[in-house]
Design an enzyme around this catalytic site. Sequence first.
Site, PDB file in Angstrom:
ATOM      1  N   THR A 156       1.682 -43.558  85.358  1.00  0.00           N
ATOM      2  CA  THR A 156       2.333 -42.042  85.587  1.00  0.00           C
ATOM      3  C   THR A 156       0.975 -41.506  85.957  1.00  0.00           C
ATOM      4  O   THR A 156       0.470 -41.251  86.989  1.00  0.00           O
ATOM      5  CB  THR A 156       3.117 -41.784  84.444  1.00  0.00           C
ATOM      6  OG1 THR A 156       2.539 -41.857  83.287  1.00  0.00           O
ATOM      7  CG2 THR A 156       4.310 -42.344  84.739  1.00  0.00           C
ATOM      8  N   LYS A 209       0.349 -49.104  80.420  1.00  0.00           N
ATOM      9  CA  LYS A 209       0.406 -47.666  80.842  1.00  0.00           C
ATOM     10  C   LYS A 209       0.594 -46.758  80.018  1.00  0.00           C
ATOM     11  O   LYS A 209       1.045 -47.028  78.610  1.00  0.00           O
ATOM     12  CB  LYS A 209       1.298 -47.529  81.857  1.00  0.00           C
ATOM     13  CG  LYS A 209       2.873 -47.196  81.671  1.00  0.00           C
ATOM     14  CD  LYS A 209       3.422 -46.226  80.901  1.00  0.00           C
ATOM     15  CE  LYS A 209       2.993 -44.677  81.781  1.00  0.00           C
ATOM     16  NZ  LYS A 209       3.767 -43.633  81.119  1.00  0.00           N
ATOM     17  N   THR A 229       5.279 -42.441  75.060  1.00  0.00           N
ATOM     18  CA  THR A 229       5.292 -43.181  76.385  1.00  0.00           C
ATOM     19  C   THR A 229       4.405 -44.283  76.737  1.00  0.00           C
ATOM     20  O   THR A 229       3.489 -43.842  77.660  1.00  0.00           O
ATOM     21  CB  THR A 229       5.797 -42.300  77.660  1.00  0.00           C
ATOM     22  OG1 THR A 229       6.593 -41.388  77.490  1.00  0.00           O
ATOM     23  CG2 THR A 229       5.840 -42.986  79.168  1.00  0.00           C
ATOM     24  N   GLU A 234      -4.172 -38.011  78.596  1.00  0.00           N
ATOM     25  CA  GLU A 234      -3.780 -37.047  79.744  1.00  0.00           C
ATOM     26  C   GLU A 234      -5.244 -36.060  79.633  1.00  0.00           C
ATOM     27  O   GLU A 234      -5.102 -35.598  78.600  1.00  0.00           O
ATOM     28  CB  GLU A 234      -2.709 -36.356  79.635  1.00  0.00           C
ATOM     29  CG  GLU A 234      -1.643 -37.212  80.294  1.00  0.00           C
ATOM     30  CD  GLU A 234      -0.263 -36.450  80.278  1.00  0.00           C
ATOM     31  OE1 GLU A 234      -0.318 -35.831  79.360  1.00  0.00           O
ATOM     32  OE2 GLU A 234       0.722 -37.127  81.031  1.00  0.00           O
ATOM     33  N   ASN A 288       0.113 -31.176  81.834  1.00  0.00           N
ATOM     34  CA  ASN A 288       1.357 -31.014  81.243  1.00  0.00           C
ATOM     35  C   ASN A 288       2.228 -29.527  81.589  1.00  0.00           C
ATOM     36  O   ASN A 288       3.120 -29.675  81.266  1.00  0.00           O
ATOM     37  CB  ASN A 288       1.249 -31.258  79.715  1.00  0.00           C
ATOM     38  CG  ASN A 288       0.900 -32.646  79.600  1.00  0.00           C
ATOM     39  OD1 ASN A 288       1.808 -33.469  79.886  1.00  0.00           O
ATOM     40  ND2 ASN A 288      -0.096 -32.971  78.913  1.00  0.00           N
ATOM     41  N   THR A 342       6.927 -29.836  88.160  1.00  0.00           N
ATOM     42  CA  THR A 342       7.061 -29.066  89.377  1.00  0.00           C
ATOM     43  C   THR A 342       6.620 -29.886  90.410  1.00  0.00           C
ATOM     44  O   THR A 342       5.988 -30.877  90.598  1.00  0.00           O
ATOM     45  CB  THR A 342       6.316 -27.679  89.040  1.00  0.00           C
ATOM     46  OG1 THR A 342       4.994 -27.936  88.917  1.00  0.00           O
ATOM     47  CG2 THR A 342       7.051 -26.859  88.174  1.00  0.00           C
TER      48      THR A 342
END
Lengths: 397, 397
Positions: free
Chosen positions: A146, A173, A184, A262, A392, A397
Amino acid sequence: MKKIEGGICAVEGVKAAGACEDNYGVAVIHYPDSSAAAVFTKNKVQAAPIIITRESVKDGKLSVIVANSGNANCFTGKEGIEHAKLMASQVAEGVDVPLDHVAVASTGIIGRQLPLPIISKLITDALRRLENSSGASRNAAEAIMTTDTYPKEFAVETTLKNGKTICIGGITKGSGMIAPNMGTMLSFITTDIEASPAELEEALKKSVEKTFNMVVVDGDESTNDIVILMSRPGKGNIDGNFQEALDYLCSQLARMMAHDGEGATKYMEVEVKGAQALDDARMAAKSIVKSPLVKTALFGADPNWGRIVAAVGYSGARMDENTISVRLEEGDRIVDIVDKGKIMGFEGTEELELAESIMEREEIKIIVDLALGNYEATAYGCDLSYDYVRINSEYST
Amino acid sequence: MKKIEGGICAVEGVKAAGACEDNYGVAVIHYPDSSAAAVFTKNKVQAAPIIITRESVKDGKLSVIVANSGNANCFTGKEGIEHAKLMASQVAEGVDVPLDHVAVASTGIIGRQLPLPIISKLITDALRRLENSSGASRNAAEAIMTTDTYPKEFAVETTLKNGKTICIGGITKGSGMIAPNMGTMLSFITTDIEASPAELEEALKKSVEKTFNMVVVDGDESTNDIVILMSRPGKGNIDGNFQEALDYLCSQLARMMAHDGEGATKYMEVEVKGAQALDDARMAAKSIVKSPLVKTALFGADPNWGRIVAAVGYSGARMDENTISVRLEEGDRIVDIVDKGKIMGFEGTEELELAESIMEREEIKIIVDLALGNYEATAYGCDLSYDYVRINSEYST
């Protein structure tokens, strides 16, 4: 034990494939009539694929895994369950296995219905490309990404005490919402050892506790986490060597997840030793890698041992500020910035200078010695950067 | 009950002062021979002033508080204890009270020795300026600021059931490391009610649990937190009206802390109702305000109810995804984005449009109804912005 190439396809008999389009991806892993065990998220909200897979893995038998990225199929009600079942049946038909031999996994945005036409098309594409090759494992690892910036796979080979040589391969992942209890993450592991589902489950739980559950990116826990381990059916071969190899494989995958957290610009490994109990060591290590203040200090290359000690202090672990030591390590450079409660890294000292230069690096090890007992644990984390915020705040969006 | 002016100096007999220089500040609050109660950090690492103050407040009597910003005097060993004692004795001499009538508090960087010459000079300055005035309360509130962007004070007046009118005033500082169990916050509250230390302690604990302990900025817990409540000596006056006024005062101070969280651009108040027990409501509310993914979604004006529901799911609170509702409120605009497990805020709907426009505002209320019971709790938080990362990666340099 040695590292080998090939990811999940290092294991004979495993076929894999990945297909991607826009923000969506589908991976299929085909390992006919395998023994299987799985570990699931502890979040009370559970995604539709988790509900389906919990059921299908119950009897310890799987033949194929289908996993999609781009949509988590979570909080999607009866329609979501229907979608997960449709994914399963398309794959069951495609490789001609019973429906209850299919595991389904999803990752991505929560609370929107799965775009079935796209996912279904990608499943068709993936089924057409199934093969046993390094490239296929890589494609599968890519398809489940992702916000990951690179595909994650690893494989090892080891010799069992009975003289047999076996291998284990895995793909995984990350990379946001990673927390204790596996935020996740999807992780699929294959091995050619012959084992029963119960044996696999025991080994997998041991490894997950020490590795995936010690990764923290942001502390959020996902609704979709799953780790699946598949082997050849059989019994009585799992031994210490296998466990060691599985631990090693999982720790390598866990490290990659932390590395690729991230927005991460830096990786930290935190080892807490000298704890009175294993739980104390784990709580303290996790508390440090989870602390936003430690994470931002890491981002800013600030050897702020005060924040490290404070994070141990509120972790719940038993500690004594007069016995605690804090060491920073990078390559072969080592500095003790706190030594048995005494601060060594004051302004103007060599220690602080060295600590600052270590903190500039991309991979840092923090070693905390509580000097209260003999238990230790390691946690894996990363810094908190501007990019974490950017990624994040823009995600849906 | 009504809001009044004057902060801690709204109370007759209270003198205050503040003095600042460079990154340091000192506040002195003089309320001779008062009854006192305090609540302290639960971090196992405790700053020197906490150790000193815990001792001096034990008998429930205080006459003066001295608090400094710029240095936390934490993890500073015996020298730190010595420094905290020197601060106390300078103030005790200055206002001519016994040494054990002095409370000391510190906030700022951890693990560096207090720069005693500067702090001592600021204490002298502050002692010289002690007075009962709105300006003096404001100066004291300013002197304890660290990364706060504005001084925080509040005062209320209420009538007790016995007909007496009393007032309560408070000052507080945030603003990073704010967490459940009070991450670096100092809060000093004065009141002219006549009460015993035990009565004050009971009332203070009740209020703190509902207010300060429900503020989360980053989840880190400080080594220096303290809330002190001082009143006139006496007994038997505390009643429901007083408790209500104290709750209100503390909730206003808690709101200000969340508003002014480090780097915050937005404020969120999260009300969880319909919980099976008070603990469930509190866990769920705190989990939402603490979630980095909810916080970044708030920063990005993204009505990501999926992250809200997921945060409830991993909070430990009992919940059912089929009964949960999520409402967003801003002023008199209300939108139900999840209604008893049903998603209302899909793309293209009026609900999503309204939710997005609400999320653009600076103050947002999130109401989660678990629909499982009758307990409720409110938590206070803010977004996670680029500035939080900037402030904390640069803090100690």
